[in-house]
Scaffold this motif. Structure first.
Motif, PDB file in Angstrom:
ATOM      1  N   SER A 180      74.816 128.384  33.483  1.00 43.89           N
ATOM      2  CA  SER A 180      76.123 128.978  33.725  1.00 43.89           C
ATOM      3  C   SER A 180      77.073 127.940  34.312  1.00 43.89           C
ATOM      4  O   SER A 180      76.675 126.836  34.678  1.00 43.89           O
ATOM      5  CB  SER A 180      75.996 130.173  34.668  1.00 43.89           C
ATOM      6  N   ILE A 191      69.378 129.978  33.812  1.00 36.03           N
ATOM      7  CA  ILE A 191      68.977 131.349  33.497  1.00 36.03           C
ATOM      8  C   ILE A 191      67.890 131.269  32.429  1.00 36.03           C
ATOM      9  O   ILE A 191      68.144 130.833  31.306  1.00 36.03           O
ATOM     10  CB  ILE A 191      70.164 132.166  32.972  1.00 36.03           C
ATOM     11  N   GLY A 242      68.252 136.088  38.768  1.00 35.49           N
ATOM     12  CA  GLY A 242      68.566 135.234  39.912  1.00 35.49           C
ATOM     13  C   GLY A 242      68.523 136.022  41.206  1.00 35.49           C
ATOM     14  O   GLY A 242      68.401 137.249  41.214  1.00 35.49           O
ATOM     15  N   ALA A 275      79.124 134.824  35.974  1.00 35.57           N
ATOM     16  CA  ALA A 275      77.931 135.397  35.357  1.00 35.57           C
ATOM     17  C   ALA A 275      78.321 136.678  34.637  1.00 35.57           C
ATOM     18  O   ALA A 275      79.310 137.323  34.985  1.00 35.57           O
ATOM     19  CB  ALA A 275      76.866 135.689  36.413  1.00 35.57           C
ATOM     20  N   THR A 303      74.867 137.659  28.769  1.00 34.79           N
ATOM     21  CA  THR A 303      73.649 136.845  28.681  1.00 34.79           C
ATOM     22  C   THR A 303      72.707 137.409  27.629  1.00 34.79           C
ATOM     23  O   THR A 303      72.110 136.658  26.839  1.00 34.79           O
ATOM     24  CB  THR A 303      72.957 136.780  30.050  1.00 34.79           C
ATOM     25  N   ASN A 326      73.978 142.767  35.196  1.00 36.01           N
ATOM     26  CA  ASN A 326      73.810 142.121  36.496  1.00 36.01           C
ATOM     27  C   ASN A 326      73.912 143.119  37.638  1.00 36.01           C
ATOM     28  O   ASN A 326      73.181 143.024  38.631  1.00 36.01           O
ATOM     29  CB  ASN A 326      74.830 140.996  36.671  1.00 36.01           C
TER      30      ASN A 326
END
Length: 313
Positions: A112, A118, A136, A85, A90, A237
């Motif tokens: 992913s 996602i 997530g 990730a 993203t 993230n």
């Protein structure tokens, strides 16, 4: 020790690359991210070479066409290998797909490598694209004595520092420092930190400082030498992990907000130490008996298509 790198297959030639500056602050800065339409021609060794050739720390490879269920496959790479990730990657992928769609608003589901879906959406604001996505579930736990003993000295922090291990894709350390000045002054032993993260199988260390007056944002620095990124300009993230931690500790929304109602999470400044200011935004929607839903986002600028030339040897 670091895992051995795969042997190159000797692929060569020009590769079209779209450079996206992800998580801008006030329309400037951000993290340069290489975005490549994935036609399946490149092997993983070639994918690892794209970030450096493009002047980026990360590259995201976006499926050339949606899959049967409508999701678009994405893969994230640094010079050290593939990541399960990447938050700012993203944001970059969503901005790239929004440019391809050419619409004012766009919704997109990405898949992913580990099969996670996602869900993201974008809104165009002139030349800029505002992107956000569901990060997530985030798992939080107390770090072990071994983890603290290896990581905090490498960061130059005392063993009494407030810290958590947060997992989103891969585990990483969240460590709080006393102030922005303390954050700016950090000078980690990157070699020791790289070895510690390899030994503990951690992505890296996200250090942060809380606001000291109303209206000030959080500030953070992410050190990830084990994946070939000594310091990340923007790490969305890990910022989602911080939002989950603040929610779990009761810092957001004055305690325990009603399930199903989004709560504004921290907006976090990063990249100042690298001369490329970035800001990442978050929101948290508490669940009933389940992990909260964390949404994370940023503003992106798609700067156009160039080429990176892969050479033999």
């Amino acid at each position: 020790m670091a895992p051995p790198r795969p042997r190159s297959t000797g692929q060569a030639g020009p590769v079209p690359v779209t450079l996206v500056h992800a998580c801008l602050r006030d329309g400037t800065g951000g993290s340069p991210t290489a975005v490549v339409a994935d036609t399946g021609v490149l092997d993983d060794e070639a994918r690892r070479r794209i970030p450096a050739l493009s002047g980026a720390s990360h590259a995201v490879f976006v499926g050339a066409r949606p899959e049967a269920g409508g999701a678009t496959a994405v893969r994230f790479f640094t010079a050290e290998g593939e990541l399960p990730a990447c938050g700012h990657g993203t944001v970059a992928a969503l901005a790239y797909l929004a440019e391809q769609a050419g619409t004012q608003e766009h919704e997109q589901t990405l898949r992913s490598t580990d099969g996670r879906l996602i869900h993201g959406r974008t809104t165009r604001q002139g030349a800029l694209v505002q992107a956000e996505f569901d990060a997530g579930p985030v798992a939080l736990r107390e770090p072990t004595t071994e983890e603290l003993g290896l990581l905090l000295p490498a960061l130059g922090l005392p063993l009494v520092a407030t810290a958590r291990i947060a997992t989103l894709g891969r585990p990483r350390l969240l460590a709080r420092v006393q102030s922005r000045a303390s954050l700016e002054a950090l000078a980690p032993d990157l070699r020791a930190l790289e070895q510690a993260c390899h030994d503990l199988d951690l992505l890296g260390c996200y250090t942060y400082a809380a606001p000291t007056f109303p209206g000030q944002r959080y500030a953070a620095r992410m050190f990830a030498p084990a994946i070939g990124v000594p310091e990340d300009i923007a790490n969305a993230n890990s910022t989602a992990c911080l939002a989950a931690h603040l929610h779990a500790s009761g810092t957001l929304g004055g305690g325990s907000p009603e399930a199903g109602r989004p709560v504004t999470g921290p907006a976090v400044d990063m990249g100042d130490s690298l001369g490329s200011p970035a800001t990442i935004t978050t929101s948290v929607t508490p669940g009933r008996g389940s992990s909260p839903v964390v949404r994370v986002g940023g503003t992106a600028l798609v700067t156009g298509v160039g080429t990176s030339t892969l050479r033999r040897g």
